[in-house]
Design a protein around this motif. Structure first.
Motif, PDB file in Angstrom:
ATOM      1  N   ARG A  36       0.971  -5.188   3.151  1.00 28.94           N
ATOM      2  CA  ARG A  36       0.093  -4.797   4.265  1.00 28.94           C
ATOM      3  C   ARG A  36      -1.302  -4.451   3.766  1.00 28.94           C
ATOM      4  N   GLN A  37      -1.366  -3.784   2.610  1.00 33.43           N
ATOM      5  CA  GLN A  37      -2.677  -3.433   2.071  1.00 33.43           C
ATOM      6  C   GLN A  37      -3.459  -4.691   1.697  1.00 33.43           C
ATOM      7  N   ARG A  38      -2.783  -5.692   1.165  1.00 29.45           N
ATOM      8  CA  ARG A  38      -3.441  -6.958   0.846  1.00 29.45           C
ATOM      9  C   ARG A  38      -3.994  -7.621   2.112  1.00 29.45           C
ATOM     10  N   VAL A  39      -3.209  -7.563   3.184  1.00 31.14           N
ATOM     11  CA  VAL A  39      -3.680  -8.130   4.450  1.00 31.14           C
ATOM     12  C   VAL A  39      -4.910  -7.371   4.945  1.00 31.14           C
ATOM     13  N   GLY A  40      -4.905  -6.044   4.768  1.00 27.95           N
ATOM     14  CA  GLY A  40      -6.065  -5.255   5.169  1.00 27.95           C
ATOM     15  C   GLY A  40      -7.319  -5.657   4.426  1.00 27.95           C
ATOM     16  N   VAL A  44     -21.078  -6.187   2.418  1.00 30.77           N
ATOM     17  CA  VAL A  44     -20.754  -4.789   2.135  1.00 30.77           C
ATOM     18  C   VAL A  44     -19.331  -4.493   2.570  1.00 30.77           C
ATOM     19  N   LEU A  45     -18.616  -3.735   1.739  1.00 26.81           N
ATOM     20  CA  LEU A  45     -17.244  -3.345   2.045  1.00 26.81           C
ATOM     21  C   LEU A  45     -17.106  -1.843   1.840  1.00 26.81           C
ATOM     22  N   LEU A  46     -16.569  -1.159   2.853  1.00 27.52           N
ATOM     23  CA  LEU A  46     -16.287   0.273   2.764  1.00 27.52           C
ATOM     24  C   LEU A  46     -14.774   0.457   2.703  1.00 27.52           C
ATOM     25  N   MET A  47     -14.311   1.300   1.777  1.00 24.42           N
ATOM     26  CA  MET A  47     -12.878   1.494   1.574  1.00 24.42           C
ATOM     27  C   MET A  47     -12.581   2.990   1.541  1.00 24.42           C
ATOM     28  N   ASP A  48     -11.798   3.451   2.520  1.00 24.40           N
ATOM     29  CA  ASP A  48     -11.508   4.879   2.650  1.00 24.40           C
ATOM     30  C   ASP A  48     -10.080   5.152   2.193  1.00 24.40           C
ATOM     31  N   GLU A  49      -9.946   5.563   0.926  1.00 32.07           N
ATOM     32  CA  GLU A  49      -8.645   5.809   0.302  1.00 32.07           C
ATOM     33  C   GLU A  49      -7.668   4.671   0.609  1.00 32.07           C
ATOM     34  N   PRO A  50      -8.041   3.437   0.265  1.00 29.44           N
ATOM     35  CA  PRO A  50      -7.263   2.274   0.703  1.00 29.44           C
ATOM     36  C   PRO A  50      -5.882   2.170   0.089  1.00 29.44           C
ATOM     37  N   PHE A  51      -5.652   2.797  -1.063  1.00 30.54           N
ATOM     38  CA  PHE A  51      -4.363   2.653  -1.741  1.00 30.54           C
ATOM     39  C   PHE A  51      -3.534   3.925  -1.684  1.00 30.54           C
ATOM     40  N   GLY A  52      -3.967   4.888  -0.884  1.00 27.34           N
ATOM     41  CA  GLY A  52      -3.307   6.191  -0.865  1.00 27.34           C
ATOM     42  C   GLY A  52      -1.879   6.151  -0.368  1.00 27.34           C
ATOM     43  N   ARG A  57       0.318   0.475  -6.572  1.00 26.30           N
ATOM     44  CA  ARG A  57      -1.082   0.892  -6.457  1.00 26.30           C
ATOM     45  C   ARG A  57      -1.884   0.489  -7.687  1.00 26.30           C
ATOM     46  N   ASP A  58      -1.325   0.698  -8.870  1.00 22.62           N
ATOM     47  CA  ASP A  58      -2.032   0.363 -10.099  1.00 22.62           C
ATOM     48  C   ASP A  58      -2.375  -1.127 -10.138  1.00 22.62           C
ATOM     49  N   ARG A  59      -1.397  -1.962  -9.804  1.00 23.58           N
ATOM     50  CA  ARG A  59      -1.628  -3.409  -9.827  1.00 23.58           C
ATOM     51  C   ARG A  59      -2.637  -3.823  -8.760  1.00 23.58           C
ATOM     52  N   LEU A  60      -2.510  -3.251  -7.555  1.00 21.59           N
ATOM     53  CA  LEU A  60      -3.427  -3.587  -6.471  1.00 21.59           C
ATOM     54  C   LEU A  60      -4.862  -3.203  -6.811  1.00 21.59           C
ATOM     55  N   GLN A  61      -5.040  -2.035  -7.391  1.00 14.62           N
ATOM     56  CA  GLN A  61      -6.383  -1.596  -7.760  1.00 14.62           C
ATOM     57  C   GLN A  61      -7.043  -2.594  -8.696  1.00 14.62           C
ATOM     58  N   ARG A  62      -6.296  -3.022  -9.704  1.00 14.09           N
ATOM     59  CA  ARG A  62      -6.847  -3.968 -10.675  1.00 14.09           C
ATOM     60  C   ARG A  62      -7.162  -5.313 -10.014  1.00 14.09           C
ATOM     61  N   GLU A  63      -6.239  -5.793  -9.189  1.00 16.65           N
ATOM     62  CA  GLU A  63      -6.434  -7.094  -8.569  1.00 16.65           C
ATOM     63  C   GLU A  63      -7.591  -7.071  -7.580  1.00 16.65           C
ATOM     64  N   VAL A  64      -7.645  -6.036  -6.737  1.00 17.88           N
ATOM     65  CA  VAL A  64      -8.714  -5.961  -5.738  1.00 17.88           C
ATOM     66  C   VAL A  64     -10.064  -5.761  -6.418  1.00 17.88           C
ATOM     67  N   ASN A 113      -8.559   8.196 -11.860  1.00 20.20           N
ATOM     68  CA  ASN A 113      -8.203   6.949 -12.537  1.00 20.20           C
ATOM     69  C   ASN A 113      -8.569   5.739 -11.683  1.00 20.20           C
ATOM     70  N   GLU A 114      -8.363   5.849 -10.372  1.00 17.41           N
ATOM     71  CA  GLU A 114      -8.767   4.781  -9.461  1.00 17.41           C
ATOM     72  C   GLU A 114     -10.283   4.619  -9.460  1.00 17.41           C
ATOM     73  N   ALA A 115     -10.999   5.742  -9.465  1.00 18.67           N
ATOM     74  CA  ALA A 115     -12.461   5.684  -9.487  1.00 18.67           C
ATOM     75  C   ALA A 115     -12.959   5.005 -10.759  1.00 18.67           C
ATOM     76  N   ILE A 116     -12.351   5.337 -11.887  1.00 16.18           N
ATOM     77  CA  ILE A 116     -12.742   4.736 -13.164  1.00 16.18           C
ATOM     78  C   ILE A 116     -12.414   3.246 -13.177  1.00 16.18           C
ATOM     79  N   ARG A 117     -11.244   2.904 -12.639  1.00 19.28           N
ATOM     80  CA  ARG A 117     -10.785   1.513 -12.664  1.00 19.28           C
ATOM     81  C   ARG A 117     -11.651   0.629 -11.767  1.00 19.28           C
ATOM     82  N   MET A 118     -12.052   1.147 -10.603  1.00 24.33           N
ATOM     83  CA  MET A 118     -12.724   0.304  -9.618  1.00 24.33           C
ATOM     84  C   MET A 118     -14.236   0.458  -9.601  1.00 24.33           C
ATOM     85  N   GLY A 119     -14.737   1.610 -10.001  1.00 22.87           N
ATOM     86  CA  GLY A 119     -16.155   1.868  -9.818  1.00 22.87           C
ATOM     87  C   GLY A 119     -17.047   1.401 -10.958  1.00 22.87           C
TER      88      GLY A 119
END
Length: 322
Positions: free
Chosen positions: A143-147, A158-166, A173-180, A199-205
């Protein structure tokens, strides 16, 4: 691409602003992670960018345009938005969910169909299998991938993401963060993501803005944040293991030498990070790992001593492309 100029928000009846005259700039093609304690103003800041929350004062620029006076409906159709729990329409198929904004924009049926297939494939879902299904039949990660596919369907800059993997379990979550993160960097999107997870902030930002009481305390690259936290709050957020977190920013390939590891040494691909390599070496009682090329052959090695020396180095280190 995104600039907040002295933006504030004071909610009715509140004793102080939720966001207090903050300045923030996110260059085109970069991802900025907003993080901080609950109530610090990070979600309010995010929602003022697409005017789901109207600023009390200040100006918001997207793509050089002052959007504080723009038509909010037109603005939101040009900005992708991903939320925790995804918010898919349960009565619509996956394909229809992804097609939502392109339909609102008046795209032709053939163009929409092709774009839906392209976006589902992009996030790793087979269009033929998943397109006809309803959201209730999907896992949380699917479902998160569809989102994400829906948010990207109209190709917004521009893309805004509000705690998308929470709402996704930790392993997925770890795999999705890396892939997205890889998808967004490849597409060159400008992204603002709200998270509670350093960790999510470091991985994605590409940059991280740590907030407190409506103010940005430090806005820096993950590397600089881990190397030189500005105050006690930032130090607390990055955690006592910040030297280990720095290792997650560097790929094995960036440190590998042509020296060959012993035959029984653990093997890892070149795009694995040094934090993973250290964990593998400690678990195996090994002094080095063999670094594999894309064909699976040994291209060199990284030693435990080399990782130790790099972790002790107070100079900025090169971030892994992965």
């Amino acid at each position: 691409m995104i600039r907040l100029d002295a933006v504030s928000k004071l909610f009715p009846g509140a004793s102080r602003p939720a966001v207090d005259a903050i300045d923030l700039e996110v260059p085109a093609g970069e991802t900025c992670a907003l993080i901080g304690p609950s109530g610090c103003g990070k979600t309010t800041t995010l929602r003022m960018i697409n005017r789901l929350i109207e600023p009390s004062s200040g100006r918001v620029f997207v793509g050089g345009e002052d959007v504080t006076g723009a038509d909010p409906v037109r603005l939101r159709r040009g900005i992708g938005y991903v939320i925790q729990g995804v918010g898919l329409f349960p009565h619509r198929s996956v394909a229809d969910n992804v097609a939502t904004v392109p339909r609102l924009l008046g795209w032709t049926r053939d163009r929409i169909r092709a774009r839906v297939d392209e976006m589902l494939a992009l996030v790793g879902l087979d269009p033929a299998e998943f397109g006809p299904r309803r959201p209730a039949s999907l896992s949380g990660g699917q479902r998160q991938r569809v989102g994400v596919a829906r948010a990207l369907a109209a190709d917004p800059p521009v893309l805004l993401m509000d705690e998308p993997f929470g709402a996704v379990d930790p392993v997925v979550r770890d795999r999705l963060q890396r892939e997205v993160a890889a998808i967004l960097r490849r597409l060159g999107k400008t992204v603002v993501i709200v998270t509670h997870d350093i960790n999510e902030a470091i991985r994605m930002g590409d940059r991280i803005a740590i907030m407190r009481d409506g103010h940005v305390v430090q806005h820096d690259t993950p590397e600089r944040l881990l190397l030189a936290p500005r105050d006690a709050l930032v130090t607390e957020f990055v955690g006592p293991d910040r030297a280990l977190k720095r290792l997650s920013l560097v790929s094995l390939g960036a440190l590998a030498t042509t020296a060959q590891a012993p035959p029984d040494a653990p093997e890892l691909p070149a795009d694995a990070n040094l934090q993973t390599a250290l964990s593998v070496m400690l678990a195996a009682g090994a002094g080095a790992v063999a670094v594999l090329d894309e064909a699976g052959g040994r291209r060199g090695s990284v030693s435990l001593g080399a990782i130790r020396d790099l972790a002790a180095n107070a100079q900025p280190i090169e971030r892994s492309a992965s």
